[in-house]
Design an enzyme around this catalytic site. Structure first.
Site, PDB file in Angstrom:
ATOM      1  N   ASP A  66      50.253  46.068  48.438  1.00  0.00           N
ATOM      2  CA  ASP A  66      49.427  46.226  47.240  1.00  0.00           C
ATOM      3  C   ASP A  66      49.707  45.095  46.250  1.00  0.00           C
ATOM      4  O   ASP A  66      48.780  44.493  45.691  1.00  0.00           O
ATOM      5  CB  ASP A  66      49.716  47.583  46.604  1.00  0.00           C
ATOM      6  CG  ASP A  66      48.945  47.802  45.314  1.00  0.00           C
ATOM      7  OD1 ASP A  66      47.705  47.750  45.352  1.00  0.00           O
ATOM      8  OD2 ASP A  66      49.580  48.013  44.273  1.00  0.00           O
TER       9      ASP A  66
ATOM     10  N   ASN B  71      45.249  52.485  52.902  1.00  0.00           N
ATOM     11  CA  ASN B  71      46.703  52.386  52.799  1.00  0.00           C
ATOM     12  C   ASN B  71      47.278  51.553  53.939  1.00  0.00           C
ATOM     13  O   ASN B  71      48.197  50.749  53.737  1.00  0.00           O
ATOM     14  CB  ASN B  71      47.332  53.779  52.818  1.00  0.00           C
ATOM     15  CG  ASN B  71      47.002  54.583  51.572  1.00  0.00           C
ATOM     16  OD1 ASN B  71      46.552  54.039  50.571  1.00  0.00           O
ATOM     17  ND2 ASN B  71      47.195  55.888  51.631  1.00  0.00           N
TER      18      ASN B  71
ATOM     19  N   GLU C  12      46.684  47.834  53.315  1.00  0.00           N
ATOM     20  CA  GLU C  12      47.688  47.290  52.403  1.00  0.00           C
ATOM     21  C   GLU C  12      49.030  47.108  53.099  1.00  0.00           C
ATOM     22  O   GLU C  12      49.720  46.088  52.897  1.00  0.00           O
ATOM     23  CB  GLU C  12      47.856  48.200  51.190  1.00  0.00           C
ATOM     24  CG  GLU C  12      46.699  48.161  50.214  1.00  0.00           C
ATOM     25  CD  GLU C  12      46.921  49.040  49.004  1.00  0.00           C
ATOM     26  OE1 GLU C  12      46.309  48.766  47.962  1.00  0.00           O
ATOM     27  OE2 GLU C  12      47.693  50.021  49.111  1.00  0.00           O
TER      28      GLU C  12
END
Length: 349
Positions: free
Chosen positions: A66, A131, A134
């Site tokens: 991230d 997710n 990332e």
């Protein structure tokens, strides 16, 4: 007996070879350390642990990815849009790295097919693909460094899947979303002008603050009233979604005003349906084939856990509807896109 032993030895190697091939189709390079990428594809629902009893999943790599993604995309946007102000650059970056965009990218690139999870004990499954995306960026960073992450985003994502110019000049109307939420919940909403000033170059600036039932939300500075209100609305919507105490304070104040208890309805998503990602179904058959082969080679219990995985849910379309974006070179030039879209998106001051 010897044949069975040979088969058990061959299985991990076959699975790893197929994962190598699938990752090459996704990234355009082979991993140096495959373990980073294996971890990036492990959802916490597997409850896997190492020899020391510590959980093994992709959450730590997701955290790292991230941060790297924000830096890399910010770098690309900064270089691409010469002379643009901070607010424009921030808004463009946020539309590229937001959860819905990453979910769609994971689906289009075949990443979802590689994720290992237990569907019986997962939460927020709509975000699983994003997710993992990332986490994979975090794996690339550890495996090959920052420059490799930059090349991946520039050459693979923004050159093939996302048209950065059209994304930049499409606007998310955060103010209208906040107004809609307040009306649904019968919450009193105010946009209060905190101050108007000029910057060091003499350009006028405005600072607006959001107030919900007398509870102060976020404030933001912009070069127009519209820009200030939009950014303040964006920050306040984020708080409504992430800070339960904030929304509780708003409804407690409302209850005191109306002398009645009401339950809030859901906070609207800040992201809209992302249609600006070009489908790779025609061009990405190899990625999906290799991803499927990797999944098929998993043990029976792992295949069962992943059999019913569905694509990430799409959000309802609104102002940020980028369905007209394609990668066709026969369309308008970059200068024509910018001139037309800038006139439409920033007409109000």
């Amino acid at each position: 007996m010897l044949n069975n032993l040979i088969d058990r030895i061959k299985l991990p190697f076959r699975k790893e070879k197929e994962l190598f091939s699938a990752l090459y189709d996704i990234f355009g390079f082979y991993p140096h350390n495959i373990e980073y990428y294996k971890t990036a594809l492990m959802h916490k629902s597997l409850r896997s642990r190492n020899e020391k009893g510590r959980p093994v999943n992709n959450e730590r790599l997701e955290f790292l990815g991230d941060a790297v993604l924000d830096s890399v995309v910010g770098h690309i946007v900064f270089n691409h849009f010469k002379g643009k102000r901070e607010g424009f650059l921030t808004n463009t970056r946020s539309k590229i790295v937001q959860r819905e965009t990453l979910n769609r990218l994971a689906e289009e690139m075949g990443i979802n097919r590689l994720i290992q999870s237990s569907r019986t004990n997962t939460s927020h499954n709509n975000y699983m693909g994003g997710n993992a995306f990332e986490a994979l960026v975090g794996a690339i960073y550890l495996d090959r460094g920052y420059d490799a992450c930059m090349r991946f985003m520039e050459k693979r994502i923004l050159a093939q899947l996302i048209n950065i110019d059209k994304v930049a000049y499409k606007e998310v109307n955060f103010k209208s979303k906040l107004i809609e939420w307040s009306q649904k919940n019968k919450v009193k909403l105010e946009f209060q002008l905190v101050k108007s000033d000029t910057d060091k170059d003499g350009n006028p600036t405005f600072c607006y603050k959001i107030v919900l039932e007398g509870v102060e939300g976020d404030s933001a500075i912009g070069y127009s009233k519209k820009e200030s209100q939009q950014q303040a609305s964006r920050l306040t919507l984020s708080r409504l979604r992430k800070q339960p105490r904030f929304i509780d304070a708003i409804f407690a104040a409302k209850s005191a005003r109306t002398k009645m208890e009401e339950q809030p309805v859901g906070v609207p998503e800040q992201e809209a349906k992302q249609e600006f990602i070009v489908s790779t179904q025609d061009n990405g058959e190899n990625a999906n084939t290799n991803a499927s082969a990797y999944k098929d080679s998993l043990p029976v219990n792992e295949k069962k856990n992943n059999r019913n995985q569905q694509p990430a849910a799409q959000q309802d379309s609104d102002e940020f509807d980028l369905s007209d974006i394609t990668m066709s070179k026969a369309e308008m030039t970059r200068e024509e896109i910018i001139a037309a879209a800038e006139a439409a998106a920033f007409a109000e001051n």
